[in-house]
Design an enzyme around this catalytic site. Structure first.
Site, PDB file in Angstrom:
ATOM      1  N   ASP A   5       0.842  -1.199   0.000  1.00 26.95           N
ATOM      2  CA  ASP A   5       0.000   0.000   0.000  1.00 26.95           C
ATOM      3  C   ASP A   5       0.877   1.249   0.000  1.00 26.95           C
ATOM      4  OD1 ASP A   5      -2.370   1.434   0.064  1.00 26.95           O
ATOM      5  OD2 ASP A   5      -2.455   1.471   2.256  1.00 26.95           O
ATOM      6  N   HIS A   6       0.611   2.153  -0.935  1.00 23.60           N
ATOM      7  CA  HIS A   6       1.342   3.425  -1.038  1.00 23.60           C
ATOM      8  C   HIS A   6       2.852   3.229  -1.063  1.00 23.60           C
ATOM      9  CE1 HIS A   6      -2.058   6.188  -0.851  1.00 23.60           C
ATOM     10  NE2 HIS A   6      -2.595   5.350   0.011  1.00 23.60           N
TER      11      HIS A   6
ATOM     12  N   ASP B 285       2.365   5.026  -5.574  1.00 26.32           N
ATOM     13  CA  ASP B 285       1.718   6.320  -5.369  1.00 26.32           C
ATOM     14  C   ASP B 285       2.625   7.443  -5.859  1.00 26.32           C
ATOM     15  OD1 ASP B 285       0.260   8.484  -4.636  1.00 26.32           O
ATOM     16  OD2 ASP B 285       0.147   8.013  -2.500  1.00 26.32           O
TER      17      ASP B 285
ATOM     18  N   HIS C  59      -8.168   9.994   3.436  1.00 28.69           N
ATOM     19  CA  HIS C  59      -7.598   9.049   4.390  1.00 28.69           C
ATOM     20  C   HIS C  59      -7.873   9.495   5.825  1.00 28.69           C
ATOM     21  CE1 HIS C  59      -4.849   8.317   0.859  1.00 28.69           C
ATOM     22  NE2 HIS C  59      -5.132   7.085   1.191  1.00 28.69           N
ATOM     23  N   GLY C  60      -7.952   8.508   6.706  1.00 27.49           N
ATOM     24  CA  GLY C  60      -8.029   8.807   8.130  1.00 27.49           C
ATOM     25  C   GLY C  60      -9.438   9.074   8.622  1.00 27.49           C
TER      26      GLY C  60
ATOM     27  N   HIS D 216      -9.462   4.982  -1.870  1.00 27.67           N
ATOM     28  CA  HIS D 216      -8.758   4.971  -0.599  1.00 27.67           C
ATOM     29  C   HIS D 216      -9.547   5.833   0.381  1.00 27.67           C
ATOM     30  CE1 HIS D 216      -4.522   3.719  -2.147  1.00 27.67           C
ATOM     31  NE2 HIS D 216      -5.477   3.211  -2.915  1.00 27.67           N
TER      32      HIS D 216
ATOM     33  N   SER E  13     -12.867   4.438   5.394  1.00 23.17           N
ATOM     34  CA  SER E  13     -13.347   4.599   6.772  1.00 23.17           C
ATOM     35  C   SER E  13     -14.076   5.928   6.952  1.00 23.17           C
ATOM     36  CB  SER E  13     -12.172   4.540   7.748  1.00 23.17           C
ATOM     37  OG  SER E  13     -11.591   3.266   7.773  1.00 23.17           O
TER      38      SER E  13
ATOM     39  N   ASN F 279     -10.138   0.573   0.296  1.00 25.38           N
ATOM     40  CA  ASN F 279      -9.147   0.501   1.361  1.00 25.38           C
ATOM     41  C   ASN F 279      -9.771   0.961   2.674  1.00 25.38           C
ATOM     42  OD1 ASN F 279      -7.409  -0.073  -0.752  1.00 25.38           O
ATOM     43  ND2 ASN F 279      -5.806   1.301  -0.032  1.00 25.38           N
TER      44      ASN F 279
END
Length: 292
Positions: free
Chosen positions: A75-76, A97, A184-185, A214, A217, A236
Site C-alpha cells: 500500500d502506497h 503512489d 484518508h483517516g 482509498h 473509513s 481501502n
C-alpha cells in the site's frame, strides 16, 4: 490482485482491502474473509514491520492455505528503491503512489515500474488525482494542520476523466485509485464526506480497468454501498477497523464470565474481535460475501 478485481468489476461489487498491522491481523482478516466466503486484499505498508520480508512470507503462507482468494498488496509504495525491494518479496501486487507529481512525471515513473512488475507477474495499482488525508483529525473534532476541512480542498484534486483514460492507456496499470470525495483517516466529528457519483459514473464508463477508492473509513454506508455498486472494485479501510478494536477494549468486550482483571490485563482478544466484526460488516456492505 488483477483477477480478483477484474471479477469484481464484471459483477459490480468491491473487495475489502484492510490494512494488516501485525501477524495476528493477517490471521484475523483471512479468517473473517473465509467466514464470509469472500475474496480479500491484505494491504501492507513498508513501515508495518522491521522484517517486512518475513512478514510478507507469513501472509503468503496463510494466503496459499486459505479457502478464499487472497492478494497481498503493498500500500502506497514509496521511492524506486523501496518498490524494487518489494518486488523481490512475495507481494502479489504493489500500489505505486505518484499522485503528488505532475501528470507526465507520474506517467513516466509508474510506466517504468509497471514494466518491471508485469515481467515478474505482479499487479500494479496507481493513483491519479490525489486522495487527501485527515491526519490530525479525530472523532471528537480535534483538527490538525494536515486536515482536509472543506469540500473545495478535495475537489481541487479530483481525478479528471480525460487524464484517467490517457493515464491507463500509457502506463498499463491494472487498477486505478481515483479521487472522488473520500480522504484518508478519521473525519472530524460532524463532517460527512460527499462523493461525486457523476464523476464516478464517467470514470467507470471511460476507464477500462477496475477503480479503487482509498479512505473508505467514515465515508458513510450509503456512500460506500452505492460506490461499490456503481464502479468501485476495491475499498481501502483501516481507521474504522482500528477504531472498532479500541471501542471493544474500552467497552470490556469479553465474555461475561471473564472478570475485570482479565479484561484489563488481556485487551488484545477484544481488539481483534472488533477488527474482525468491522471487517465482516464492510464485506457485507461491499457485496463481496459469497464471491470467493
Amino acid at each position: 490482485m488483477k483477477p480478483i478485481l477484474d471479477k469484481a468489476r464484471e459483477d459490480h461489487y468491491a473487495v475489502a482491502a484492510p490494512n494488516v498491522l501485525d501477524y495476528k491481523t493477517i490471521d484475523v482478516a483471512i479468517k473473517t474473509a473465509e467466514k464470509k466466503n469472500a475474496p480479500i486484499i491484505l494491504n501492507v505498508t513498508f513501515e508495518t514491520n522491521d522484517d517486512l520480508s518475513t512478514f510478507v512470507n507469513y501472509a503468503k503462507d496463510k494466503a496459499i492455505h486459505s479457502k478464499v482468494p487472497v492478494a497481498i498488496n503493498l500500500d502506497h509504495g514509496g521511492d524506486y528503491e523501496q518498490i524494487i525491494k518489494s518486488l523481490k518479496m512475495d507481494f502479489t501486487s504493489i500500489m505505486v503512489d505518484r499522485s503528488m507529481l505532475e501528470f507526465e512525471d507520474n506517467i513516466k515513473e509508474v510506466s517504468e515500474i509497471v514494466k518491471i512488475a508485469h515481467t515478474l507477474g505482479c499487479s500494479v495499482e496507481a493513483e491519479l488525482g490525489h486522495v487527501g488525508t485527515n491526519i490530525g483529525a479525530d472523532s471528537e473534532g480535534m483538527l490538525g494542520s494536515n486536515t482536509i476541512i472543506t469540500e473545495e480542498d478535495k475537489k481541487a484534486t479530483f481525478t479528471k476523466v480525460e487524464e484517467a483514460v490517457e493515464y491507463v492507456e500509457r502506463t498499463k496499470v491494472d487498477c486505478l485509485a481515483v479521487a472522488i470525495g473520500t480522504v484518508h483517516g478519521l473525519y472530524p466529528k460532524g463532517l460527512k464526506p460527499s462523493i461525486d457519483f457523476e464523476l464516478l459514473k464517467k470514470l467507470r464508463d471511460a476507464v477500462k480497468v477496475p477503480l479503487v477508492i482509498h479512505g473508505g473509513s467514515g465515508s458513510g454506508d450509503d456512500n460506500l454501498a452505492r460506490a461499490c455498486k456503481e464502479g468501485i472494485c476495491k475499498v481501502n479501510i483501516c481507521s474504522d477497523l482500528l477504531k472498532k478494536g479500541r471501542e471493544y477494549i474500552n467497552n470490556g468486550y469479553l465474555k461475561d464470565s471473564d472478570d475485570m482483571l482479565t479484561k484489563l490485563m488481556y485487551p488484545l482478544p477484544a481488539y481483534y474481535a472488533g477488527y474482525s466484526d468491522m471487517l465482516e460488516y464492510y464485506i457485507d456492505l461491499f457485496k463481496s460475501t459469497n464471491k470467493a
